[in-house]
Design a protein around this motif. Structure first.
Motif, PDB file in Angstrom:
ATOM      1  N   TYR A 284       0.829  -1.207   0.000  1.00  0.00           N
ATOM      2  CA  TYR A 284       0.000   0.000   0.000  1.00  0.00           C
ATOM      3  C   TYR A 284       0.868   1.264   0.000  1.00  0.00           C
ATOM      4  O   TYR A 284       0.550   2.249  -0.670  1.00  0.00           O
ATOM      5  CB  TYR A 284      -0.917   0.008   1.215  1.00  0.00           C
ATOM      6  N   LEU A 285       1.950   1.236   0.774  1.00  0.00           N
ATOM      7  CA  LEU A 285       2.850   2.394   0.802  1.00  0.00           C
ATOM      8  C   LEU A 285       3.434   2.661  -0.583  1.00  0.00           C
ATOM      9  O   LEU A 285       3.489   3.807  -1.032  1.00  0.00           O
ATOM     10  CB  LEU A 285       3.974   2.155   1.812  1.00  0.00           C
ATOM     11  N   LEU A 286       3.877   1.602  -1.231  1.00  0.00           N
ATOM     12  CA  LEU A 286       4.475   1.748  -2.557  1.00  0.00           C
ATOM     13  C   LEU A 286       3.455   2.272  -3.559  1.00  0.00           C
ATOM     14  O   LEU A 286       3.761   3.162  -4.372  1.00  0.00           O
ATOM     15  CB  LEU A 286       5.041   0.407  -3.020  1.00  0.00           C
ATOM     16  N   THR A 287       2.243   1.746  -3.492  1.00  0.00           N
ATOM     17  CA  THR A 287       1.191   2.206  -4.398  1.00  0.00           C
ATOM     18  C   THR A 287       0.907   3.688  -4.204  1.00  0.00           C
ATOM     19  O   THR A 287       0.805   4.461  -5.163  1.00  0.00           O
ATOM     20  CB  THR A 287      -0.108   1.406  -4.167  1.00  0.00           C
ATOM     21  N   GLY A 288       0.798   4.112  -2.943  1.00  0.00           N
ATOM     22  CA  GLY A 288       0.488   5.508  -2.651  1.00  0.00           C
ATOM     23  C   GLY A 288       1.572   6.458  -3.116  1.00  0.00           C
ATOM     24  O   GLY A 288       1.282   7.487  -3.738  1.00  0.00           O
ATOM     25  N   ILE A 289       2.831   6.129  -2.832  1.00  0.00           N
ATOM     26  CA  ILE A 289       3.906   7.058  -3.184  1.00  0.00           C
ATOM     27  C   ILE A 289       4.131   7.100  -4.690  1.00  0.00           C
ATOM     28  O   ILE A 289       4.475   8.148  -5.253  1.00  0.00           O
ATOM     29  CB  ILE A 289       5.211   6.701  -2.436  1.00  0.00           C
ATOM     30  N   VAL A 290       3.927   5.978  -5.381  1.00  0.00           N
ATOM     31  CA  VAL A 290       4.061   5.973  -6.845  1.00  0.00           C
ATOM     32  C   VAL A 290       2.972   6.839  -7.475  1.00  0.00           C
ATOM     33  O   VAL A 290       3.233   7.631  -8.390  1.00  0.00           O
ATOM     34  CB  VAL A 290       4.006   4.534  -7.393  1.00  0.00           C
ATOM     35  N   MET A 291       1.736   6.704  -6.979  1.00  0.00           N
ATOM     36  CA  MET A 291       0.639   7.535  -7.492  1.00  0.00           C
ATOM     37  C   MET A 291       0.923   9.015  -7.263  1.00  0.00           C
ATOM     38  O   MET A 291       0.745   9.845  -8.164  1.00  0.00           O
ATOM     39  CB  MET A 291      -0.670   7.146  -6.800  1.00  0.00           C
ATOM     40  N   GLY A 292       1.366   9.348  -6.041  1.00  0.00           N
ATOM     41  CA  GLY A 292       1.649  10.747  -5.737  1.00  0.00           C
ATOM     42  C   GLY A 292       2.800  11.301  -6.557  1.00  0.00           C
ATOM     43  O   GLY A 292       2.729  12.421  -7.067  1.00  0.00           O
TER      44      GLY A 292
END
Length: 367
Positions: A122-130
């Motif tokens: 989830y952390l990786l998904t969020g930071i990649v999107m941002g």
């Protein structure tokens, strides 16, 4: 270059509303009831006044220095050494806030969606999107916020209206039985949510400034205050103050009580979608602010080259912020002074220094 990027007043308003209402709507009903019990509505109104004061400070600084963001104002007012040091602190604050929002993002998904997926996913998904949104630029995610603003506001209003027949107004009585000062013991946490506007100190000099710009900014804080007010009122009138305090996410418990036409239920998925959109916008604006602050601090010609290393650092910081959701909520409650220090206290100090110096230019605004 980003400095030539211009967004509209409405896009500024959308960014403020969406990025502010997400976190506050989740934590406020349970946190604020510890201070004000059934009088949380009064505490929210008081916090809204602090939010208006907060945004007025940034608008005044922008009026005095229309071509400078907060980082450049620090260096202008305090010189290259002290001002530069304070600018570094602000850049790290933007990075820290981004890490907190990213950790919220991951924790919420673990609890509300699928606990089997590891937190790192989830952390990786969020930071990649941002990071991708920041790479596309301020105008790009500002247009996105403009599109989803109606969805966010309509969803929250729909939730509160759908529960009207289940409310118990008597749960709000008696009103302020111990006076109006006692509920204000929780003013710092609510002010840290409704005053969560630090990013506009970096964005205001990119807004197509008109005479109505302050109205849009104040209107955004007012809308956020009303939505948060309806949130705490709904939780109090449905569950009661004591029961609301026991929930991790009172708003999620609130929405689980919606039943339409006997067979339509499980509207908590709608809240998840709205909160994800709000969290995404908040994460993006603070990540963008950190990148822009670093670019102005170090005079970088191509700040996007530092986006991936910065995103990687934020990912690592987010992993070690807190152990769980309870600790995260406690930090937002007991350490709220940390956020208010950067959101209001230091900016007010900068404004006082600017007034004592007697400098600042008159802005050129459109009709």
């Amino acid at each position: 270059m980003e400095r030539s990027t211009v967004i509209s007043n409405f896009q500024l308003m959308a960014l403020i509303i969406i990025s502010t209402i997400g976190t506050s709507s989740l934590y406020a009903p349970a946190t604020l009831v510890r201070y004000a019990e059934r009088n949380t509505w009064f505490l929210v109104l008081a916090g809204g006044l602090v939010g208006l004061l907060n945004v007025s400070v940034f608008l005044t600084l922008n009026r005095l220095y229309p071509d400078k963001n907060l980082v450049r104002i620090c260096k202008h007012l305090l010189g290259p050494w002290i001002g530069g040091l304070l600018a570094v602190v602000f850049v790290f604050y933007f990075i820290d806030i981004t890490a907190w929002v990213l950790r919220e993002f991951a924790h919420f998904f673990i609890i509300a969606l699928n606990p089997d997926i590891p937190q790192s996913g989830y952390l990786l998904t969020g930071i990649v999107m941002g990071a991708y949104a920041v790479f596309r630029g301020l105008e790009a995610f500002s247009r996105v916020s403009e599109i989803i603003l109606f969805v966010v506001v309509a969803s929250f209003m729909g939730i509160y209206v759908s529960l009207v027949w289940q409310y118990h107004p008597e749960y709000l009585l008696p009103v302020l039985e111990n006076g109006w000062l006692e509920p204000l013991s929780g003013i710092v946490p609510v002010a840290s949510w409704l005053g969560d506007l630090m990013f506009i100190s970096m964005i205001l000099n990119h807004v197509r400034r008109t005479k109505k710009t302050p109205m849009y900014a104040f209107g955004a804080v007012a809308v956020t205050t009303v939505l948060l007010l309806l949130s705490v009122l709904s939780c109090t009138m449905l569950f009661g103050a004591k029961t609301s305090e026991t929930f991790t996410y009172p708003s999620v418990s609130l929405i689980q009580n919606i039943r339409l036409f006997r067979h339509i239920e499980r509207f908590d998925a709608a809240l998840v979608a709205v909160w994800v959109m709000s969290s995404f916008i908040k994460l993006t604006v603070y990540l963008w602010s950190a990148q822009q602050g670093l670019a102005d601090l170090l005079k970088l010609g191509r700040p996007r080259l530092f986006l991936i290393p910065m995103a990687a650092g934020i990912y690592v910081c987010a992993r070690f912020k807190v152990w769980g959701m309870v600790e995260l909520g406690d930090f937002y409650d007991k350490q709220a002074w940390y956020f208010c220090l950067f959101q209001l206290v230091i900016p007010v100090g900068l404004l006082l220094i600017a007034w004592m110096r007697g400098d600042g230019g008159e802005p050129k605004v459109s009709a």
